[in-house]
Design a protein around this motif. Structure first.
Motif, PDB file in Angstrom:
ATOM      1  N   UNK A 157       0.839  -1.205   0.000  1.00  0.00           N
ATOM      2  CA  UNK A 157       0.000   0.000   0.000  1.00  0.00           C
ATOM      3  C   UNK A 157       0.871   1.251   0.000  1.00  0.00           C
ATOM      4  N   UNK A 158       1.906   1.233   0.835  1.00  0.00           N
ATOM      5  CA  UNK A 158       2.836   2.360   0.916  1.00  0.00           C
ATOM      6  C   UNK A 158       3.433   2.653  -0.461  1.00  0.00           C
ATOM      7  N   UNK A 159       3.811   1.600  -1.178  1.00  0.00           N
ATOM      8  CA  UNK A 159       4.397   1.774  -2.515  1.00  0.00           C
ATOM      9  C   UNK A 159       3.356   2.282  -3.514  1.00  0.00           C
ATOM     10  N   UNK A 160       2.137   1.765  -3.415  1.00  0.00           N
ATOM     11  CA  UNK A 160       1.075   2.185  -4.338  1.00  0.00           C
ATOM     12  C   UNK A 160       0.687   3.647  -4.132  1.00  0.00           C
ATOM     13  N   UNK A 161       0.816   4.130  -2.918  1.00  0.00           N
ATOM     14  CA  UNK A 161       0.433   5.515  -2.604  1.00  0.00           C
ATOM     15  C   UNK A 161       1.569   6.498  -2.827  1.00  0.00           C
ATOM     16  N   UNK A 162       2.765   5.985  -3.083  1.00  0.00           N
ATOM     17  CA  UNK A 162       3.926   6.858  -3.234  1.00  0.00           C
ATOM     18  C   UNK A 162       3.723   7.851  -4.383  1.00  0.00           C
ATOM     19  N   UNK A 163       3.744   9.145  -4.053  1.00  0.00           N
ATOM     20  CA  UNK A 163       3.577  10.180  -5.067  1.00  0.00           C
ATOM     21  C   UNK A 163       2.141  10.532  -5.372  1.00  0.00           C
ATOM     22  N   UNK A 164       1.188   9.857  -4.760  1.00  0.00           N
ATOM     23  CA  UNK A 164      -0.231  10.115  -4.997  1.00  0.00           C
ATOM     24  C   UNK A 164      -0.792  11.075  -3.939  1.00  0.00           C
ATOM     25  N   UNK A 165      -1.768  11.829  -4.334  1.00  0.00           N
ATOM     26  CA  UNK A 165      -2.439  12.746  -3.408  1.00  0.00           C
ATOM     27  C   UNK A 165      -3.394  11.962  -2.510  1.00  0.00           C
ATOM     28  N   UNK A 166      -3.370  12.272  -1.213  1.00  0.00           N
ATOM     29  CA  UNK A 166      -4.256  11.569  -0.280  1.00  0.00           C
ATOM     30  C   UNK A 166      -5.726  11.863  -0.587  1.00  0.00           C
ATOM     31  N   UNK A 167      -5.988  13.027  -1.175  1.00  0.00           N
ATOM     32  CA  UNK A 167      -7.373  13.383  -1.511  1.00  0.00           C
ATOM     33  C   UNK A 167      -7.939  12.530  -2.639  1.00  0.00           C
ATOM     34  N   UNK A 168      -7.052  11.913  -3.425  1.00  0.00           N
ATOM     35  CA  UNK A 168      -7.527  11.101  -4.558  1.00  0.00           C
ATOM     36  C   UNK A 168      -7.824   9.661  -4.168  1.00  0.00           C
ATOM     37  N   UNK A 169      -7.489   9.286  -2.931  1.00  0.00           N
ATOM     38  CA  UNK A 169      -7.677   7.905  -2.476  1.00  0.00           C
ATOM     39  C   UNK A 169      -9.147   7.591  -2.228  1.00  0.00           C
ATOM     40  N   UNK A 170      -9.589   6.465  -2.769  1.00  0.00           N
ATOM     41  CA  UNK A 170     -10.947   5.989  -2.507  1.00  0.00           C
ATOM     42  C   UNK A 170     -10.922   4.925  -1.416  1.00  0.00           C
ATOM     43  N   UNK A 171     -10.155   3.855  -1.642  1.00  0.00           N
ATOM     44  CA  UNK A 171     -10.074   2.814  -0.613  1.00  0.00           C
ATOM     45  C   UNK A 171      -8.805   1.993  -0.756  1.00  0.00           C
ATOM     46  N   UNK A 172      -8.473   1.342   0.339  1.00  0.00           N
ATOM     47  CA  UNK A 172      -7.350   0.414   0.408  1.00  0.00           C
ATOM     48  C   UNK A 172      -7.909  -1.003   0.355  1.00  0.00           C
ATOM     49  N   UNK A 173      -7.272  -1.865  -0.429  1.00  0.00           N
ATOM     50  CA  UNK A 173      -7.712  -3.256  -0.538  1.00  0.00           C
ATOM     51  C   UNK A 173      -6.603  -4.156  -0.009  1.00  0.00           C
ATOM     52  N   UNK A 174      -6.841  -4.705   1.181  1.00  0.00           N
ATOM     53  CA  UNK A 174      -5.886  -5.620   1.806  1.00  0.00           C
ATOM     54  C   UNK A 174      -6.141  -7.033   1.297  1.00  0.00           C
TER      55      UNK A 174
END
Length: 385
Positions: A157-174
């Motif tokens: 997840x940390x790698x997938x979010x790297x460089x992405x805006x937190x406001x653009x996040x919809x959900x995390x899939x574990x």
């Protein structure tokens, strides 16, 4: 220009993650072992100390101090004991990275002190954020401490979010492998022993975490961790069973695009990523061969057969000291299951009844958390006789 080696303290060097981290360090010239720590496994830590020549070795259980001192007497290594020893080797000004890989709540206090010392934390200890995420995360921001997840799912997840805006996040899939009992019925699971639960189809892990994988408590603990690590709500976290363990987790954004992190099921990958961050370096991990993948499948977790996941999510909803109560009860019960003293569903049944029995302290202090942890363990041990 020659880069200075990163000096690393490993909390729990004799465990699964600790030993794999040392294998990585041995293969590379980028790291230097500053301190090794263990609880009671003296023979293993002595073997490691002779190989890596750390500045310090710490044994948490003080009754083993004399034997450790005797074994390492010929080497220029300082021997420390107990919680004070752990805190000293994580806060030393020379330390760059603290790998927290101990199992259980023993890792909470030294990790907290390392955070306050501004250290980079490679976090493989789930209980730190499960029981005290509400305290640890604000302190990390205050003291400029980086927390880099070592769990394969949170690293993904940390790698997938790297460089992405937190406001653009919809959900995390574990993603979850489903553990050793994924294809068994509830009646079959009820009578299966720990020896069967330890036969994980994909991962090589420690005994406790392998049982947690079989009950899906491991995924419940990761659910709680994800909430604190990535500043999301419970509604923004979804668990999906992915038996092949190739996709280690995913992130869905508001435009409905999904980014996934893939790789072979090998814990060395997230360990290396945490130790090398923000760089990526060549290593000996086997690359993923897509031509040998027959299928990637997904299914919903079955909370009837594996109620621990739902119990953990409920503990997070309740907040306060309830995740501590849940976690402490689970640790003692898993230990008892490993000794064949209780059945598989005694774990979830007893955790739930214990949570219903204990009062919840909202906005707990660290002392509240330690007290709830101790009281729960005492209660469960008495219950089990």
């Amino acid at each position: 220009m020659i880069k200075q080696k990163k000096k690393i303290t490993i909390l729990g060097s004799t465990g699964s993650v600790g030993t794999q981290a040392l294998d990585i360090i041995r293969e590379s010239d980028r790291y230097e072992v500053f301190a090794l720590t263990c609880n009671t496994n003296i023979s293993k830590v002595v073997e490691q100390a002779k190989l890596f020549s750390p500045r310090y070795v710490v044994v948490f259980d003080e009754t083993h101090y004399k034997s450790l001192k005797y074994e390492l007497d010929s080497l220029s290594i300082d021997i420390l004991v107990g919680m004070d020893g752990l805190i000293q080797v994580v806060t030393d000004k020379e330390v760059d990275i603290v790998l927290t890989s101990v199992v259980g709540n023993i890792g909470l206090k030294p990790t907290l002190e390392a955070v306050k010392a501004g250290k980079t934390i490679a976090l493989a200890n789930k209980e730190t954020l499960v029981t005290a995420g509400e305290i640890i995360i604000p302190l990390a921001k205050q003291y400029g401490s980086k927390i880099l997840p070592v769990d394969s799912e949170h690293s993904a997840i940390f790698q997938c979010l790297n460089g992405e805006s937190s406001e653009s996040l919809d959900k995390i899939i574990l993603t979850a492998s489903g553990g050793a009992f994924r294809n068994y019925s509830k009646d079959e699971i009820r009578i299966l022993k720990a020896s069967e639960a330890l036969k994980h189809p994909n991962w090589t892990m420690g005994r406790k975490i392998t049982i947690d994988s079989a009950t899906l408590m491991n995924k419940g603990l990761e659910f709680i961790e994800a909430k604190w690590l990535f500043d999301v709500t419970s509604e923004q976290i979804e668990v999906i069973v992915h038996p092949q363990s190739i996709i280690h987790s995913m992130v869905q954004f508001k435009d409905h695009s999904v980014i996934a992190q893939l790789g072979v099921p090998d814990m060395r990958v997230p360990i290396i990523y945490a130790l090398d961050y923000p760089e990526r370096n060549i290593n000996s991990v086997k690359p993923l061969d897509f031509t040998k993948l027959s299928a990637l499948t997904f299914e919903k977790p079955d909370l009837d057969r594996f109620p621990c996941l739902g119990i953990a999510i409920e503990a997070l909803r309740l907040g306060g000291t309830m995740p501590t109560v849940m976690n402490a009860a689970n640790e003692i019960l898993v230990e008892s299951y490993l000794k064949d003293k209780i059945g598989f569903y005694d774990i979830s049944d007893t955790i739930l009844s214990t949570m219903n029995r204990f009062s919840n302290i909202i906005k707990p202090t660290l002392d509240d958390i330690f007290e709830a942890d101790l009281e729960t363990r005492t209660y469960i041990k008495k219950l089990l006789g």
